[in-house]
Design a protein around this motif. Structure first.
Motif, mmCIF file in Angstrom:
data_model
loop_
_atom_site.group_PDB
_atom_site.id
_atom_site.type_symbol
_atom_site.label_atom_id
_atom_site.label_comp_id
_atom_site.label_asym_id
_atom_site.label_seq_id
_atom_site.Cartn_x
_atom_site.Cartn_y
_atom_site.Cartn_z
ATOM 1 N N MET A 199 7.530 58.843 61.045
ATOM 2 C CA MET A 199 8.171 59.837 61.252
ATOM 3 C C MET A 199 9.456 59.691 62.263
ATOM 4 O O MET A 199 9.595 59.218 63.132
ATOM 5 C CB MET A 199 7.659 61.406 62.117
ATOM 6 N N THR A 200 10.744 59.939 61.138
ATOM 7 C CA THR A 200 11.687 59.395 61.725
ATOM 8 C C THR A 200 12.824 60.451 61.799
ATOM 9 O O THR A 200 13.380 61.152 61.035
ATOM 10 C CB THR A 200 12.480 57.923 61.558
ATOM 11 N N ASP A 201 14.062 60.259 62.569
ATOM 12 C CA ASP A 201 15.571 61.044 61.842
ATOM 13 C C ASP A 201 16.351 60.056 62.232
ATOM 14 O O ASP A 201 17.568 60.765 62.623
ATOM 15 C CB ASP A 201 15.409 62.644 62.791
ATOM 16 N N ASP A 227 18.151 62.332 55.918
ATOM 17 C CA ASP A 227 17.541 62.388 55.240
ATOM 18 C C ASP A 227 18.191 62.246 53.586
ATOM 19 O O ASP A 227 17.186 61.613 53.411
ATOM 20 C CB ASP A 227 16.581 63.829 56.001
ATOM 21 N N CYS A 239 9.444 59.684 56.679
ATOM 22 C CA CYS A 239 9.697 60.841 55.815
ATOM 23 C C CYS A 239 10.090 61.564 57.229
ATOM 24 O O CYS A 239 10.552 60.663 58.202
ATOM 25 C CB CYS A 239 8.254 61.710 56.567
ATOM 26 N N TYR A 240 11.222 62.147 57.076
ATOM 27 C CA TYR A 240 12.173 63.290 58.374
ATOM 28 C C TYR A 240 11.571 64.334 58.991
ATOM 29 O O TYR A 240 9.746 64.450 59.097
ATOM 30 C CB TYR A 240 13.191 63.764 57.425
ATOM 31 N N LYS A 241 11.761 63.918 59.995
ATOM 32 C CA LYS A 241 11.189 64.009 61.665
ATOM 33 C C LYS A 241 10.721 65.895 61.974
ATOM 34 O O LYS A 241 11.869 66.675 60.827
ATOM 35 C CB LYS A 241 11.924 64.006 62.809
ATOM 36 N N GLN A 242 9.642 66.041 61.471
ATOM 37 C CA GLN A 242 8.851 67.230 61.583
ATOM 38 C C GLN A 242 8.927 67.926 59.753
ATOM 39 O O GLN A 242 8.019 68.987 60.050
ATOM 40 C CB GLN A 242 9.962 68.613 61.915
ATOM 41 N N GLU A 243 8.369 67.059 59.208
ATOM 42 C CA GLU A 243 8.487 67.500 57.398
ATOM 43 C C GLU A 243 6.799 66.523 58.254
ATOM 44 O O GLU A 243 6.232 65.945 58.708
ATOM 45 C CB GLU A 243 9.152 66.704 57.108
ATOM 46 N N LYS A 244 6.437 67.830 57.304
ATOM 47 C CA LYS A 244 4.532 67.528 57.143
ATOM 48 C C LYS A 244 3.925 67.621 55.970
ATOM 49 O O LYS A 244 4.242 67.648 54.865
ATOM 50 C CB LYS A 244 3.556 68.755 58.056
#
Length: 252
Positions: free
Chosen positions: A126-128, A132, A104-109
């Protein structure tokens, strides 16, 4: 799931079987809470968890849930890493008991219903370190389509986990099996990748494997940072990439 104003039950049930029907998606499509409760009361929908339903006779697994994350909720969550390499591309034996690797892209819940229903079925990253939307491909499974990592992106996602949850030895063994890489896409991903360790590992292991696609990469255009990266304490230093890996790795 695309619903129009004034949707009827036929449109409601047009979503692929064995996928999660989200309340958020239904509301956005113009279905009222009262209608949802009526569908549930009439045995058309069954409640899976707060915010999530399915057709009465469906039992969505995690793949059907990921479809809904992407198509109902427009999240970037996708199958990647070792799961993509094994389940989608058949590069290793797919181990059903191993948790699905969900990137999942960082900050996405992720929604609460997904966490409660599938907590034991996935590992979330959770990565960037990669863009994305770059390096994703459509995968048809069980009658529906979802986005998964391409082999190129999946390799980088796997190497990103070394050495915490993937050993250098396992990474090298899998790398040996991935021979059909698109150099142009790999080049693009490497140039945009933020993880120096991941880029060095990809280049070093691909060169050790003697892959033909490696020779077509423009390594001078890839920022490999500075300083040593030690993957294995007391291991062998590969000076070209200033990378310390386990002794005897190339003999596996």
């Amino acid at each position: 799931m695309e619903y129009k104003s004034g949707t009827n039950i036929n449109l409601l049930l047009s979503q692929s079987q064995n996928t999660v029907i989200t309340v958020k998606g239904l509301i956005a499509a113009g279905v009222s809470h009262a209608q949802i409760l009526r569908f549930e009361k009439n045995g058309i929908l069954k409640r899976l968890s707060s915010g999530a339903y399915a057709r009465f006779n469906d039992s969505p697994d995690i793949l059907g849930a990921i479809y809904s994350l992407q198509n109902n909720l427009k999240l970037t969550a996708h199958i990647g890493g070792r799961t993509a390499l094994s389940l989608v591309y058949g590069k290793t034996q797919y181990a059903a008991e191993r948790k699905t690797e969900l990137f999942c892209y960082k900050q996405e819940k992720l929604p609460a219903w997904f966490k409660s229903l599938y907590a034991d079925s996935y590992t979330q990253f959770m990565t960037d370190f990669l863009p994305d939307t770059e390096g994703l491909a459509e995968w048809k499974h069980a009658g529906y389509k979802s986005l998964v990592s391409t082999q190129e992106r999946a390799l980088l996602e796997m190497l990103y986990q070394v050495p915490l949850s993937v050993t250098p030895e396992e990474a090298f063994e899998i790398m040996q099996l991935v021979t059909a890489i698109k150099p142009a896409l790999m080049q693009k991903l490497l140039e945009s990748c933020k993880s120096v360790k991941t880029k060095r590992l990809l280049l070093c292991l691909a060169e050790l494997c003697g892959h033909q696609w490696f020779t077509r990469l423009k390594t001078k255009d890839i920022d490999l940072g500075s300083g040593k990266r030690e993957i294995a304490k007391g291991g062998k230093l590969y000076t070209k990439y200033n990378l310390v890996l386990p002794e005897g790795l190339e003999t596996l």
